[in-house]
Design an enzyme around this catalytic site. Structure first.
Site, PDB file in Angstrom:
ATOM      1  N   LYS A  84       0.660  -1.200  -0.317  1.00  0.00           N
ATOM      2  CA  LYS A  84      -0.086   0.090   0.009  1.00  0.00           C
ATOM      3  C   LYS A  84       0.645   1.123   0.061  1.00  0.00           C
ATOM      4  O   LYS A  84       0.490   2.343  -0.368  1.00  0.00           O
ATOM      5  CB  LYS A  84      -1.103  -0.258   1.231  1.00  0.00           C
ATOM      6  CG  LYS A  84      -2.126  -1.497   1.437  1.00  0.00           C
ATOM      7  CD  LYS A  84      -2.710  -1.090   2.027  1.00  0.00           C
ATOM      8  CE  LYS A  84      -3.741  -1.756   2.283  1.00  0.00           C
ATOM      9  NZ  LYS A  84      -5.179  -1.765   2.950  1.00  0.00           N
ATOM     10  N   TYR A 242     -10.659  -9.268   9.899  1.00  0.00           N
ATOM     11  CA  TYR A 242     -12.014  -9.560   9.462  1.00  0.00           C
ATOM     12  C   TYR A 242     -12.101 -10.754   8.913  1.00  0.00           C
ATOM     13  O   TYR A 242     -13.148 -11.973   8.687  1.00  0.00           O
ATOM     14  CB  TYR A 242     -12.594  -9.117   7.810  1.00  0.00           C
ATOM     15  CG  TYR A 242     -11.550  -8.660   7.042  1.00  0.00           C
ATOM     16  CD1 TYR A 242     -11.612 -10.259   6.410  1.00  0.00           C
ATOM     17  CD2 TYR A 242     -10.850  -8.187   6.361  1.00  0.00           C
ATOM     18  CE1 TYR A 242     -11.017 -10.676   5.299  1.00  0.00           C
ATOM     19  CE2 TYR A 242     -10.208  -8.831   5.206  1.00  0.00           C
ATOM     20  CZ  TYR A 242     -10.371  -9.363   4.633  1.00  0.00           C
ATOM     21  OH  TYR A 242      -9.644  -9.460   3.359  1.00  0.00           O
ATOM     22  N   GLY A 263     -14.411  -6.672  11.685  1.00  0.00           N
ATOM     23  CA  GLY A 263     -13.452  -5.905  10.165  1.00  0.00           C
ATOM     24  C   GLY A 263     -14.276  -6.569   9.343  1.00  0.00           C
ATOM     25  O   GLY A 263     -13.793  -5.390   8.090  1.00  0.00           O
TER      26      GLY A 263
HETATM   27  N1  LIG Z   1     -11.189  -4.490   7.270  1.00  0.00           N
HETATM   28  C1  LIG Z   1     -10.534  -4.797   5.484  1.00  0.00           C
HETATM   29  O1  LIG Z   1     -11.237  -4.327   4.962  1.00  0.00           O
HETATM   30  C2  LIG Z   1      -9.407  -4.264   6.126  1.00  0.00           C
HETATM   31  C3  LIG Z   1      -8.460  -3.519   5.241  1.00  0.00           C
HETATM   32  C4  LIG Z   1      -6.949  -3.253   5.691  1.00  0.00           C
HETATM   33  C5  LIG Z   1      -6.159  -3.835   5.953  1.00  0.00           C
HETATM   34  N2  LIG Z   1      -7.435  -4.815   7.226  1.00  0.00           N
HETATM   35  C6  LIG Z   1      -5.951  -5.608   8.070  1.00  0.00           C
HETATM   36  O2  LIG Z   1      -5.780  -4.920   8.782  1.00  0.00           O
HETATM   37  C7  LIG Z   1      -3.697  -5.831   9.269  1.00  0.00           C
HETATM   38  C8  LIG Z   1      -2.506  -3.861   8.951  1.00  0.00           C
HETATM   39  O3  LIG Z   1      -2.860  -4.197   7.741  1.00  0.00           O
HETATM   40  P1  LIG Z   1      -1.930  -2.480   7.351  1.00  0.00           P
HETATM   41  O4  LIG Z   1      -1.893  -2.703   5.881  1.00  0.00           O
HETATM   42  O5  LIG Z   1      -2.160  -1.525   8.359  1.00  0.00           O
HETATM   43  O6  LIG Z   1      -0.905  -3.639   7.602  1.00  0.00           O
HETATM   44  P2  LIG Z   1       0.864  -2.759   8.137  1.00  0.00           P
HETATM   45  O7  LIG Z   1       1.107  -1.726   7.363  1.00  0.00           O
HETATM   46  O8  LIG Z   1       1.454  -3.807   7.472  1.00  0.00           O
HETATM   47  O9  LIG Z   1       0.746  -2.326   9.608  1.00  0.00           O
HETATM   48  C9  LIG Z   1       0.990  -3.703  10.653  1.00  0.00           C
HETATM   49  C10 LIG Z   1       1.043  -3.138  11.318  1.00  0.00           C
HETATM   50  O10 LIG Z   1       0.721  -4.137  12.851  1.00  0.00           O
HETATM   51  C11 LIG Z   1       1.635  -4.523  13.541  1.00  0.00           C
HETATM   52  N3  LIG Z   1       1.483  -5.543  14.213  1.00  0.00           N
HETATM   53  C12 LIG Z   1       1.421  -6.247  13.157  1.00  0.00           C
HETATM   54  N4  LIG Z   1       2.026  -7.911  14.086  1.00  0.00           N
HETATM   55  C13 LIG Z   1       1.721  -8.144  15.662  1.00  0.00           C
HETATM   56  C14 LIG Z   1       2.459  -7.991  16.083  1.00  0.00           C
HETATM   57  N5  LIG Z   1       2.436  -9.569  16.462  1.00  0.00           N
HETATM   58  N6  LIG Z   1       1.764  -7.760  17.463  1.00  0.00           N
HETATM   59  C15 LIG Z   1       1.770  -6.027  17.285  1.00  0.00           C
HETATM   60  N7  LIG Z   1       1.928  -5.106  16.144  1.00  0.00           N
HETATM   61  C16 LIG Z   1       2.036  -6.100  15.169  1.00  0.00           C
HETATM   62  C17 LIG Z   1       2.511  -3.539  12.824  1.00  0.00           C
HETATM   63  O11 LIG Z   1       3.450  -3.049  14.329  1.00  0.00           O
HETATM   64  P3  LIG Z   1       4.782  -2.698  13.730  1.00  0.00           P
HETATM   65  O12 LIG Z   1       4.890  -1.824  13.502  1.00  0.00           O
HETATM   66  O13 LIG Z   1       5.457  -2.926  14.544  1.00  0.00           O
HETATM   67  O14 LIG Z   1       6.021  -3.730  13.306  1.00  0.00           O
HETATM   68  C18 LIG Z   1       2.117  -2.783  12.457  1.00  0.00           C
HETATM   69  O15 LIG Z   1       1.665  -1.626  12.875  1.00  0.00           O
HETATM   70  C19 LIG Z   1      -3.956  -6.430   7.826  1.00  0.00           C
HETATM   71  O16 LIG Z   1      -3.806  -7.547   9.331  1.00  0.00           O
HETATM   72  C20 LIG Z   1      -4.917  -6.682   7.011  1.00  0.00           C
HETATM   73  O17 LIG Z   1      -5.575  -7.722   6.498  1.00  0.00           O
HETATM   74  C21 LIG Z   1      -7.826  -5.417   7.098  1.00  0.00           C
END
Ligand SMILES: NC(=O)c1ccc[n+]([C@@H]2O[C@H](COP(=O)([O-])OP(=O)(O)OC[C@H]3O[C@@H](n4cnc5c(N)ncnc54)[C@H](OP(=O)(O)O)[C@@H]3O)[C@@H](O)[C@H]2O)c1
Length: 300
Positions: A84, A242, A263
């Site tokens: 992204k 989700y 989600g």
């Molecule tokens: N419902 C929807 O339509 C929708 C849309 C978009 C995304 N999502 C979901 O939202 C999630 C995040 O997406 P994103 O695009 O924001 O991802 P991203 O940019 O990769 O950010 C991931 C975030 O999660 C944190 N993280 C991951 N694993 C962790 C753990 N074990 N303990 C603590 N922090 C953790 C990371 O922390 P660090 O910075 O410390 O690494 C970072 O802050 C994904 O699971 C995605 O599937 C859902």
């Protein structure tokens, strides 16, 4: 198609020279994505000769893949983890909000120009506005500092004159400081915390009106750092993960008796907005929702 939807679709002009169009989603991993399901259902219902496919694109192949999509004249595509942010430098133009978030999840081919949008912003704000009628003095806790946190901050900045404090908890402190800076640039009162600091997490959590998980914690069944005793009854808990539908955080929020936003509500809202950007038509929301839940209906 209901007569109301037919009427609204004929009211809007469609810039549609070519009848058959292809859309896709790129990410890695991609197998879990439900976007093909909801978009193919909407295209079929609206009798559009469009199709939507999922492609696994590893980070090192992103640039070549975008070039390939330009060459085949793809009509549009969604972008998910981990592309992204990286995709923003490969496009011709960004919408104002995508530029602010520095994150793109939807691309539209506009007469050969690839234009990046961020429909995650509406994906977060639409369900929030349905469940929260008054943002005045709202105390917000955000877990995570990635792309979705950025989208949430740009969305919440639409309410910046009413919203209270936004406390952001993250593991990686560099990323945390970057989103704090983004929030402050947007006029929000943001405070950084380490997610490992459980005593502050408990204190802030109990005083929050909205808890928003934007980390991927829960996707693989992980326990949320927010346990039921951290959640007050009047709090709204929104987990953007989700799959599974009921993550550990949602389960804990149910135990605490608080209001829940799932989600999938974000998945649908960002999908409605992408459909409308691509087609110029009103999204058939009920059809997209039905594609997700089939005959069993929406979970409560
Ligand atoms: N419902 C929807 O339509 C929708 C849309 C978009 C995304 N999502 C979901 O939202 C999630 C995040 O997406 P994103 O695009 O924001 O991802 P991203 O940019 O990769 O950010 C991931 C975030 O999660 C944190 N993280 C991951 N694993 C962790 C753990 N074990 N303990 C603590 N922090 C953790 C990371 O922390 P660090 O910075 O410390 O690494 C970072 O802050 C994904 O699971 C995605 O599937 C859902």
């Amino acid at each position: 198609m209901s007569s109301a939807e037919k009427d609204s679709s004929t009211l809007i002009k469609v810039d549609d020279d070519i009848k058959s169009k292809t859309f896709c989603i790129i990410g890695n991993p991609i197998e879990h994505s439900l976007s093909p399901l909801i978009h193919n259902a909407s295209f079929s219902y609206m009798q559009l000769n469009y199709s939507y496919i999922a492609f696994r694109v590893p980070a090192e192949e992103l640039e070549d893949s975008v070039q390939a999509m330009r060459r085949i004249g793809i009509a549009g595509f969604n972008v998910t983890i981990p592309h992204k942010v990286e995709i923003t430098r490969l496009l011709d133009k960004l919408s104002d909000e995508a530029a602010l978030a520095n994150s793109v999840n939807t691309v539209k081919n506009e007469k050969g120009m690839l234009v990046g949008y961020n429909t995650d912003i509406d994906g977060i704000m639409e369900p929030l506005e349905k469940k929260i009628s008054n943002f005045e003095g709202l105390e917000v806790l955000i877990l995570g500092a990635g792309g979705s946190c950025r989208a949430a901050l740009v969305g919440l900045a639409r309410k910046k004159n009413s919203i209270g404090t936004i406390s952001i908890f993250n593991r990686n402190q560099d990323r945390l400081n970057q989103v704090i800076q983004l929030g402050r640039n947007l006029g929000l009162n943001c405070i950084p915390f380490d997610i490992e600091d459980s005593s502050n997490l408990a204190k802030v959590s109990k005083n929050s009106n909205l808890i928003l998980n934007t980390t991927s914690i829960g996707l693989h069944g992980e326990k949320s750092p927010i346990t039921p005793d951290f959640i007050s009854k009047n709090t709204t808990v929104f987990d953007i993960v989700y799959k599974p539908i009921t993550t550990d955080l949602i389960y804990n929020a149910k135990i605490a008796g608080s209001q829940i936003i799932f989600g999938y509500e974000m998945l649908l809202s960002q999908g409605y907005k992408a459909f409308e950007l691509w087609t110029g038509l009103k999204a058939p929301k009920e059809i997209m929702k039905k594609a997700l839940f089939g005959i069993f209906g929406e979970p409560q």
